[in-house]
Design an enzyme around this catalytic site. Structure first.
Site, short mmCIF file in Angstrom:
data_model
loop_
_atom_site.label_atom_id
_atom_site.label_comp_id
_atom_site.label_asym_id
_atom_site.label_seq_id
_atom_site.Cartn_x
_atom_site.Cartn_y
_atom_site.Cartn_z
CG ASP A 1 -2.10 0.96 0.98
OD1 ASP A 1 -2.74 0.86 -0.08
OD2 ASP A 1 -2.35 1.82 1.83
N GLY B 1 0.72 9.08 -11.28
CA GLY B 1 0.20 9.68 -10.04
C GLY B 1 0.74 11.08 -9.80
P1 IMP Z 1 -1.84 1.84 -4.37
O1 IMP Z 1 -0.69 1.56 -3.46
O2 IMP Z 1 -1.81 1.02 -5.62
O3 IMP Z 1 -3.15 1.86 -3.64
O4 IMP Z 1 -1.62 3.31 -4.94
C1 IMP Z 1 -1.69 4.41 -4.14
C2 IMP Z 1 -1.67 5.72 -4.88
O5 IMP Z 1 -0.59 6.46 -4.34
C3 IMP Z 1 -1.42 5.70 -6.38
O6 IMP Z 1 -2.60 5.65 -7.12
C4 IMP Z 1 -0.78 7.08 -6.55
O7 IMP Z 1 -1.74 8.05 -6.53
C5 IMP Z 1 0.03 7.25 -5.30
N1 IMP Z 1 1.39 6.77 -5.50
C6 IMP Z 1 1.97 5.68 -4.94
N2 IMP Z 1 3.23 5.54 -5.36
C7 IMP Z 1 3.45 6.55 -6.21
C8 IMP Z 1 4.59 6.93 -7.00
O8 IMP Z 1 5.65 6.29 -7.02
N3 IMP Z 1 4.43 8.03 -7.75
C9 IMP Z 1 3.30 8.74 -7.79
N4 IMP Z 1 2.21 8.45 -7.10
C10 IMP Z 1 2.29 7.34 -6.31
#
Ligand code: IMP
Length: 209
Positions: A79, A167
């Protein structure tokens, strides 16, 4: 006495508690030297559980436990997100949800504008420091978890710069760097990212000999 020795991974199969094909491939590449098979949760007919945790660690653990309990195999979940210090850690575990439009699509240009508007509302001298954070958790069917949290510290710039990454990358300038994550070559970002930090810790704790 409480046994605090980390549990090492000793099997040949690790279920990836995700449906994101890019993430599954990346994890299989990073841990391929230690594990033979990486089935994903979808191949067991499992949906993602609701991410009800208020911390990255809690969400990684609940996702990993959900899959380990249902498959009877160790499972790995992650996460991640962006924590802005002046906003008490927001968007944090809601980083992806902040980009969700009412029609279900994700729009990070819009999410970055929202973030900038919140920072500007704090005035011109607002603290713009922020961290990307990544929690990784391996859960075993007996409920035991080994969990690590990686991070990279930096600050938010405006306007966003660069078309690489995903992101919030174009807004994030890591400490000591002149290029945002959106401007850096992918390999350069991967060397210093929160995810790289978390994987290094996890390998040291559970995999490396
Ligand atoms: P998850 O861990 O897949 O739930 O993603 C979490 C969210 O955090 C992503 O959709 C991005 O918005 C943000 N995020 C996580 N890691 C990154 C990164 O390396 N770069 C940019 N945004 C990130």
């Amino acid at each position: 006495m409480l046994d605090t020795t980390p549990r090492r991974f000793s099997g040949d199969t690790l279920v990836i508690a995700s449906h994101n094909k890019g993430k599954i491939r990346e994890i299989a590449d990073l841990l391929g030297a230690y594990v033979e098979r990486f089935p994903d949760a979808g191949s067991f007919g499992l949906e993602d559980p609701e991410e009800t945790g208020t911390t990255f660690v809690a969400n990684a653990e609940l996702k990993a436990r959900f899959v380990a309990e249902r498959t009877g195999l160790p499972a790995l979940a992650d996460d991640s997100g962006l924590a802005v210090h002046a906003l008490d850690g927001r968007p944090g575990v809601l980083s992806a949800r902040w980009a969700e439009r009412p029609d279900g699509t994700r729009d990070f240009a819009w999410a970055m504008e929202r973030l900038e508007a919140e920072l500007e509302a704090l005035g011109p001298s607002a603290d713009r420091s922020a961290s990307f954070v990544c929690a990784l958790s391996i859960a075993w069917p007996d409920g035991h978890c080994e969990t690590v949290e990686g991070r990279v510290d930096g600050r938010l710039v405006w306007p966003p710069r660069g078309g690489n990454g995903f992101g919030y990358d174009p807004m994030f300038l890591a400490d000591g760097r002149t290029e945002t994550f959106g401007e850096m070559a992918p390999q350069a970002k991967h060397e210093i990212s929160h995810r790289a930090d978390a994987f290094r810790q996890l390998v040291a704790r559970c995999f490396s000999p």
